[in-house]
Write a protein that holds these residues in place. Structure first.
Motif, PDB file in Angstrom:
ATOM      1  N   SER A 196       1.154  -1.086  -0.016  1.00  0.00           N
ATOM      2  CA  SER A 196       0.135   0.347  -0.048  1.00  0.00           C
ATOM      3  C   SER A 196       1.263   1.317  -0.078  1.00  0.00           C
ATOM      4  O   SER A 196       2.545   1.313  -0.040  1.00  0.00           O
ATOM      5  CB  SER A 196      -0.754  -0.063   0.926  1.00  0.00           C
ATOM      6  OG  SER A 196      -0.259   0.272   2.503  1.00  0.00           O
ATOM      7  N   ALA A 197       0.109   2.323   0.133  1.00  0.00           N
ATOM      8  CA  ALA A 197       0.948   3.728  -0.213  1.00  0.00           C
ATOM      9  C   ALA A 197       1.618   4.674   1.050  1.00  0.00           C
ATOM     10  O   ALA A 197       2.439   5.107   0.952  1.00  0.00           O
ATOM     11  CB  ALA A 197       0.366   4.331  -1.167  1.00  0.00           C
ATOM     12  N   VAL A 198       0.511   4.114   1.871  1.00  0.00           N
ATOM     13  CA  VAL A 198       0.138   5.209   3.074  1.00  0.00           C
ATOM     14  C   VAL A 198       0.275   4.555   4.762  1.00  0.00           C
ATOM     15  O   VAL A 198      -0.101   3.669   4.260  1.00  0.00           O
ATOM     16  CB  VAL A 198      -0.634   6.745   2.921  1.00  0.00           C
ATOM     17  CG1 VAL A 198      -0.092   7.012   4.027  1.00  0.00           C
ATOM     18  CG2 VAL A 198      -0.304   7.111   1.722  1.00  0.00           C
ATOM     19  N   ASP A 199       0.678   5.466   5.618  1.00  0.00           N
ATOM     20  CA  ASP A 199       1.152   4.464   7.076  1.00  0.00           C
ATOM     21  C   ASP A 199       0.436   5.547   7.787  1.00  0.00           C
ATOM     22  O   ASP A 199       0.937   6.651   8.229  1.00  0.00           O
ATOM     23  CB  ASP A 199       2.512   4.304   7.209  1.00  0.00           C
ATOM     24  CG  ASP A 199       2.415   3.991   9.327  1.00  0.00           C
ATOM     25  OD1 ASP A 199       1.021   3.709   9.261  1.00  0.00           O
ATOM     26  OD2 ASP A 199       2.860   4.195   9.862  1.00  0.00           O
ATOM     27  N   ARG A 200      -0.880   5.905   7.360  1.00  0.00           N
ATOM     28  CA  ARG A 200      -1.904   7.109   8.033  1.00  0.00           C
ATOM     29  C   ARG A 200      -1.351   7.034   9.706  1.00  0.00           C
ATOM     30  O   ARG A 200      -1.652   6.319  10.100  1.00  0.00           O
ATOM     31  CB  ARG A 200      -3.125   6.536   7.722  1.00  0.00           C
ATOM     32  CG  ARG A 200      -3.274   6.934   6.064  1.00  0.00           C
ATOM     33  CD  ARG A 200      -4.898   6.851   5.915  1.00  0.00           C
ATOM     34  NE  ARG A 200      -5.219   6.849   4.171  1.00  0.00           N
ATOM     35  CZ  ARG A 200      -4.602   7.445   3.266  1.00  0.00           C
ATOM     36  NH1 ARG A 200      -4.004   9.199   3.926  1.00  0.00           N
ATOM     37  NH2 ARG A 200      -4.804   7.700   2.052  1.00  0.00           N
ATOM     38  N   GLY A 201      -1.558   8.072  10.225  1.00  0.00           N
ATOM     39  CA  GLY A 201      -1.218   8.472  11.498  1.00  0.00           C
ATOM     40  C   GLY A 201       0.402   7.469  11.984  1.00  0.00           C
ATOM     41  O   GLY A 201       0.209   7.406  12.877  1.00  0.00           O
ATOM     42  N   GLY A 202       0.878   7.605  11.519  1.00  0.00           N
ATOM     43  CA  GLY A 202       2.703   6.599  11.722  1.00  0.00           C
ATOM     44  C   GLY A 202       3.099   7.720  12.537  1.00  0.00           C
ATOM     45  O   GLY A 202       4.381   7.049  13.934  1.00  0.00           O
ATOM     46  N   ILE A 203       3.015   8.659  12.568  1.00  0.00           N
ATOM     47  CA  ILE A 203       3.325  10.106  12.751  1.00  0.00           C
ATOM     48  C   ILE A 203       3.742  10.220  13.968  1.00  0.00           C
ATOM     49  O   ILE A 203       4.001  11.022  15.098  1.00  0.00           O
ATOM     50  CB  ILE A 203       3.885  11.812  12.169  1.00  0.00           C
ATOM     51  CG1 ILE A 203       5.011  11.009  10.305  1.00  0.00           C
ATOM     52  CG2 ILE A 203       4.381  12.475  12.862  1.00  0.00           C
ATOM     53  CD1 ILE A 203       4.498  12.524   9.180  1.00  0.00           C
ATOM     54  N   ASN A 204       1.780  10.186  14.060  1.00  0.00           N
ATOM     55  CA  ASN A 204       1.701  10.368  15.535  1.00  0.00           C
ATOM     56  C   ASN A 204       1.910   9.319  16.798  1.00  0.00           C
ATOM     57  O   ASN A 204       2.660   9.808  17.548  1.00  0.00           O
ATOM     58  CB  ASN A 204       0.034  10.186  15.287  1.00  0.00           C
ATOM     59  CG  ASN A 204      -0.724  11.338  14.606  1.00  0.00           C
ATOM     60  OD1 ASN A 204      -0.786  10.828  12.649  1.00  0.00           O
ATOM     61  ND2 ASN A 204      -1.453  12.384  15.382  1.00  0.00           N
ATOM     62  N   LEU A 205       2.341   8.209  16.168  1.00  0.00           N
ATOM     63  CA  LEU A 205       2.616   6.704  16.962  1.00  0.00           C
ATOM     64  C   LEU A 205       4.267   7.411  17.498  1.00  0.00           C
ATOM     65  O   LEU A 205       4.511   7.491  18.425  1.00  0.00           O
ATOM     66  CB  LEU A 205       2.175   5.634  16.274  1.00  0.00           C
ATOM     67  CG  LEU A 205       0.887   5.913  15.720  1.00  0.00           C
ATOM     68  CD1 LEU A 205       0.804   3.937  14.846  1.00  0.00           C
ATOM     69  CD2 LEU A 205       0.082   4.760  17.753  1.00  0.00           C
ATOM     70  N   LEU A 206       4.749   7.579  16.444  1.00  0.00           N
ATOM     71  CA  LEU A 206       6.159   8.105  17.080  1.00  0.00           C
ATOM     72  C   LEU A 206       6.129   9.072  18.044  1.00  0.00           C
ATOM     73  O   LEU A 206       6.816   8.516  18.886  1.00  0.00           O
ATOM     74  CB  LEU A 206       7.353   8.447  15.308  1.00  0.00           C
ATOM     75  CG  LEU A 206       7.442   7.398  14.458  1.00  0.00           C
ATOM     76  CD1 LEU A 206       7.225   7.722  13.208  1.00  0.00           C
ATOM     77  CD2 LEU A 206       8.147   6.039  15.079  1.00  0.00           C
ATOM     78  N   ARG A 207       5.670  10.164  17.715  1.00  0.00           N
ATOM     79  CA  ARG A 207       5.543  10.491  18.238  1.00  0.00           C
ATOM     80  C   ARG A 207       5.445  10.725  20.213  1.00  0.00           C
ATOM     81  O   ARG A 207       5.366  11.546  20.834  1.00  0.00           O
ATOM     82  CB  ARG A 207       4.765  12.356  18.276  1.00  0.00           C
ATOM     83  CG  ARG A 207       5.328  12.824  16.741  1.00  0.00           C
ATOM     84  CD  ARG A 207       4.830  14.661  16.571  1.00  0.00           C
ATOM     85  NE  ARG A 207       5.262  14.736  15.475  1.00  0.00           N
ATOM     86  CZ  ARG A 207       4.921  15.206  14.094  1.00  0.00           C
ATOM     87  NH1 ARG A 207       3.697  16.081  14.174  1.00  0.00           N
ATOM     88  NH2 ARG A 207       6.210  15.765  13.026  1.00  0.00           N
ATOM     89  N   LEU A 208       4.317   9.928  19.970  1.00  0.00           N
ATOM     90  CA  LEU A 208       3.838   9.584  20.983  1.00  0.00           C
ATOM     91  C   LEU A 208       4.767   8.057  21.750  1.00  0.00           C
ATOM     92  O   LEU A 208       4.654   7.563  23.219  1.00  0.00           O
ATOM     93  CB  LEU A 208       2.361   8.755  20.614  1.00  0.00           C
ATOM     94  CG  LEU A 208       1.195   9.319  20.701  1.00  0.00           C
ATOM     95  CD1 LEU A 208       0.037   8.786  20.118  1.00  0.00           C
ATOM     96  CD2 LEU A 208       1.053  10.442  21.543  1.00  0.00           C
ATOM     97  N   GLY A 209       5.996   7.936  21.153  1.00  0.00           N
ATOM     98  CA  GLY A 209       7.021   6.980  22.178  1.00  0.00           C
ATOM     99  C   GLY A 209       6.633   5.931  21.150  1.00  0.00           C
ATOM    100  O   GLY A 209       6.856   4.960  22.370  1.00  0.00           O
ATOM    101  N   LYS A 210       5.453   5.782  20.206  1.00  0.00           N
ATOM    102  CA  LYS A 210       5.541   4.270  19.627  1.00  0.00           C
ATOM    103  C   LYS A 210       5.597   3.531  18.697  1.00  0.00           C
ATOM    104  O   LYS A 210       6.699   4.499  18.116  1.00  0.00           O
ATOM    105  CB  LYS A 210       3.530   4.266  19.794  1.00  0.00           C
ATOM    106  CG  LYS A 210       3.392   4.361  20.882  1.00  0.00           C
ATOM    107  CD  LYS A 210       2.126   3.885  21.202  1.00  0.00           C
ATOM    108  CE  LYS A 210       1.368   4.384  22.535  1.00  0.00           C
ATOM    109  NZ  LYS A 210       1.732   3.343  23.566  1.00  0.00           N
ATOM    110  N   GLN A 211       5.817   2.703  18.155  1.00  0.00           N
ATOM    111  CA  GLN A 211       6.447   2.408  16.856  1.00  0.00           C
ATOM    112  C   GLN A 211       5.379   2.810  15.439  1.00  0.00           C
ATOM    113  O   GLN A 211       4.630   2.954  16.253  1.00  0.00           O
ATOM    114  CB  GLN A 211       6.231   0.444  16.270  1.00  0.00           C
ATOM    115  CG  GLN A 211       7.877  -0.092  17.648  1.00  0.00           C
ATOM    116  CD  GLN A 211       8.567  -1.329  16.700  1.00  0.00           C
ATOM    117  OE1 GLN A 211       7.603  -2.065  16.584  1.00  0.00           O
ATOM    118  NE2 GLN A 211       9.366  -1.809  16.599  1.00  0.00           N
ATOM    119  N   SER A 212       5.729   3.153  14.626  1.00  0.00           N
ATOM    120  CA  SER A 212       4.799   3.859  13.569  1.00  0.00           C
ATOM    121  C   SER A 212       4.286   2.188  13.338  1.00  0.00           C
ATOM    122  O   SER A 212       4.828   0.505  13.650  1.00  0.00           O
ATOM    123  CB  SER A 212       5.694   4.506  12.328  1.00  0.00           C
ATOM    124  OG  SER A 212       6.357   3.029  12.323  1.00  0.00           O
ATOM    125  N   GLY A 213       3.291   2.581  12.465  1.00  0.00           N
ATOM    126  CA  GLY A 213       2.498   1.261  11.835  1.00  0.00           C
ATOM    127  C   GLY A 213       2.972   0.604  10.742  1.00  0.00           C
ATOM    128  O   GLY A 213       4.019   1.152  10.254  1.00  0.00           O
TER     129      GLY A 213
END
Length: 565
Positions: free
Chosen positions: A163-180
């Protein structure tokens, strides 16, 4: 060639020991505009050839499909003449009789080195003509078994994304979590048959090795370092190999495509390796062969290994090996380096580069190129440097084969959406009204499709607790007062869809749903329906509330206000 069962029953007195069989394609081309006609083909082979069976399309015109052939059938008489049509009607000016014939030639004539000859005569007979018009054709050949001809070693690699996009992945990283998860697909074909020859030139006697290496990940054009990301999975959905086999029925050879684990004879193994740093030791994850085939569509779970590079290794003496849809699953980690590259951004690009190399059984490197030429040229210099410094055994000016693909990672905002639909439930002739059923759906999302509860809570602030739906009904319409059915769905603490029994939602008790009608809302003459729903105190992410209720629209209102609501 031996007798083929598709031709039908083998004629009496014709044996494979005494005869070889040849298939000929025959086609005529005629024009007869003024009178009906019939056509014939006459087979007259030399050197003891015997026509045995034929199949054809009959008489077809330019608008017909000549591939719609009859079944194989014997020639009708000793003259080896076949007649497809009775007298033709006027109007079919152009005709293209088309057929295949099978002719048997004595092997004795072949052994003497004689040239085989097959003569065919096409005969067109007009209805008012005493003599037919004839057109001959002939073909000459010698029976020589087709030698095996190898076109040389070949390598290819193709990169794509699932697929083309990890939607919200930046949000997860900024919460200290792994991206999608980001899934990068690679398809590679390795053809190294020349490397299987022994000293006498016999193929299939030595093994060769090919490697697909997923070893470079860039974020916003910068190469990521150990700890910045992790391969959590690897799968190969389609993996085949090709072998060369004799085809005694046809006196030649054939390429046979096989799948690992379905045959007893291949000397083919696939192995998955990983390492946790660019210069670390490769660690064997598992090896697969005919006794240990890949399962679960080739899906391998390597989460927790800390793998930053993976290597899919094929060892074989086959003609070629194809690994289709090899998928590396990657997640970014919230390291200082990654977060720094994402600072102030709502989207970013991740580029994944694959490498391919192969070896013969002496360890000599195969399939190198003289330059790096990616579809994303800005990475060429970095990838070339990576090749030279990566310990791949390359000489000066030598590079591996590569391909690349990109993935987007984004930051998203929480949102609430509302949708509504209507259905005519029934026409009530007794009470002279229409019953309309409305469905209203309120969706609340943190912007990440499969968000877990803790992510949703941090981005949105926790449970909504209570939601109020306002519905301003059309003029002349009122709520029927029979209650509102409310269902609730979303994702649980692990990001999985909430289910109750076999449904993907559960019903809110009627005691938690308060309904009120306010007539002549703010002087509009219309009724406002207000539904206050106390939502369950459940840890549900991205909740969706669905309300279903019915309203009454009298016939008099339809007269006054119309049927378009």
């Amino acid at each position: 060639m031996k007798w083929q069962s598709a031709w039908g029953e083998q004629p009496e007195g014709i044996t494979d020991d005494e005869y070889s069989y040849y298939v000929f394609q025959v086609q005529g081309d005629l024009f007869s505009e003024l009178m009906p006609y019939k056509v014939q083909f006459v087979e007259n082979p030399e050197n003891g050839g015997i026509p045995l069976v034929w199949k054809g399309s009959g008489m077809y015109t330019q608008n017909q499909d000549k591939k719609s052939l009859t079944s194989w059938q014997p020639f009708s008489d000793d003259t080896y003449t076949t007649d497809w049509s009775s007298w033709r009607n006027l109007g079919v000016a152009y005709g293209y009789p088309y057929m295949y014939t099978v002719v048997a030639y004595p092997k004795e004539a072949e052994a003497d080195g004689k040239e085989m000859v097959n003569n065919v005569t096409f005969r067109l007979q007009g209805q008012d003509h005493e003599e037919a018009q004839e057109a001959p054709a002939s073909v000459k050949f010698k029976n020589t078994a087709a030698p095996f001809s190898y076109e040389g070693d070949k390598f290819s690699v193709q990169k794509a994304t699932a697929s083309a996009v990890d939607r919200g992945g930046i949000n997860l990283l900024r919460l200290g979590k792994q991206s999608g998860e980001m899934q990068f697909i690679c398809r590679t074909s390795m053809q190294c048959y020349d490397q299987t020859k022994d000293d006498e030139g016999n193929y299939g006697k030595r093994n060769w090795t090919a490697e697909l290496i997923d070893d470079q990940l860039y974020l916003e054009g910068e190469l990521l370092q150990p700890g910045d990301y992790e391969f959590t999975g690897f799968s190969t959905v389609h993996y085949t190999y090709c072998e060369i086999e004799d085809d005694p029925d046809r006196g030649t050879y054939k390429k046979v495509i096989k799948e690992l684990g379905t045959n007893d004879d291949p000397d083919v193994t696939f192995s998955l390796y990983y390492r946790t740093s660019p210069d670390g030791e490769w660690i064997l994850f598992d090896t697969f062969d005919k006794s240990n085939p890949l399962k679960n569509s080739g899906s391998l779970d390597i989460e927790g290994t800390g793998a930053m590079q993976v290597k899919w290794v094929v060892n074989s003496n086959a003609y070629s090996v194809y690994s289709g849809n090899c998928i590396g699953v990657v997640r970014l980690n919230p390291t200082e380096h990654v977060l720094g590259l994402l600072e102030g951004k709502t989207s970013a690009t991740i580029t994944n580069v694959d490498s391919v190399r192969a070896f013969n059984d002496k360890g000599e490197l195969l399939g190198t190129t003289s330059k790096v030429n990616l579809q994303y040229p800005k990475f060429n210099d970095s990838v070339a440097q990576h090749d030279q410094e990566g310990g791949y055994g390359l000489g000066a000016g030598e590079y591996l084969m590569h391909d690349a693909a990109t993935y987007s990672i984004t930051a998203t905002d929480s949102a609430m959406t509302l949708s509504k639909s209507a259905t005519l439930k029934k026409t009530d002739d007794v009470n002279r009204n229409y019953v309309i059923e409305y469905t209203t759906i309120q969706n609340m999302t943190c912007g990440i499709y499969n968000a877990t509860w803790d992510v949703y809570r941090e981005l949105v602030g926790g449970n909504v607790g209570q939601t109020v739906i306002y519905d301003l009904l059309p003029e002349g319409m009122s709520y029927d007062g029979k209650g509102i059915t409310v269902t609730y769905s979303g994702r649980d603490e692990e990001g999985l869809y909430v289910t109750a029994g076999n449904t993907a939602s559960f019903t809110v008790p009627s005691s938690d749903v308060a309904v009120k009608q306010v007539r002549n809302w703010q002087g509009s003459g219309r009724t406002m329906l207000i539904a206050t729903v106390q939502l369950p105190d459940e840890k549900i992410a991205n909740p969706s509330v669905k309300l279903v209720y019915q309203c009454v629209y009298p016939w008099d209102s339809a007269t006054d206000y119309g049927l378009t609501l």
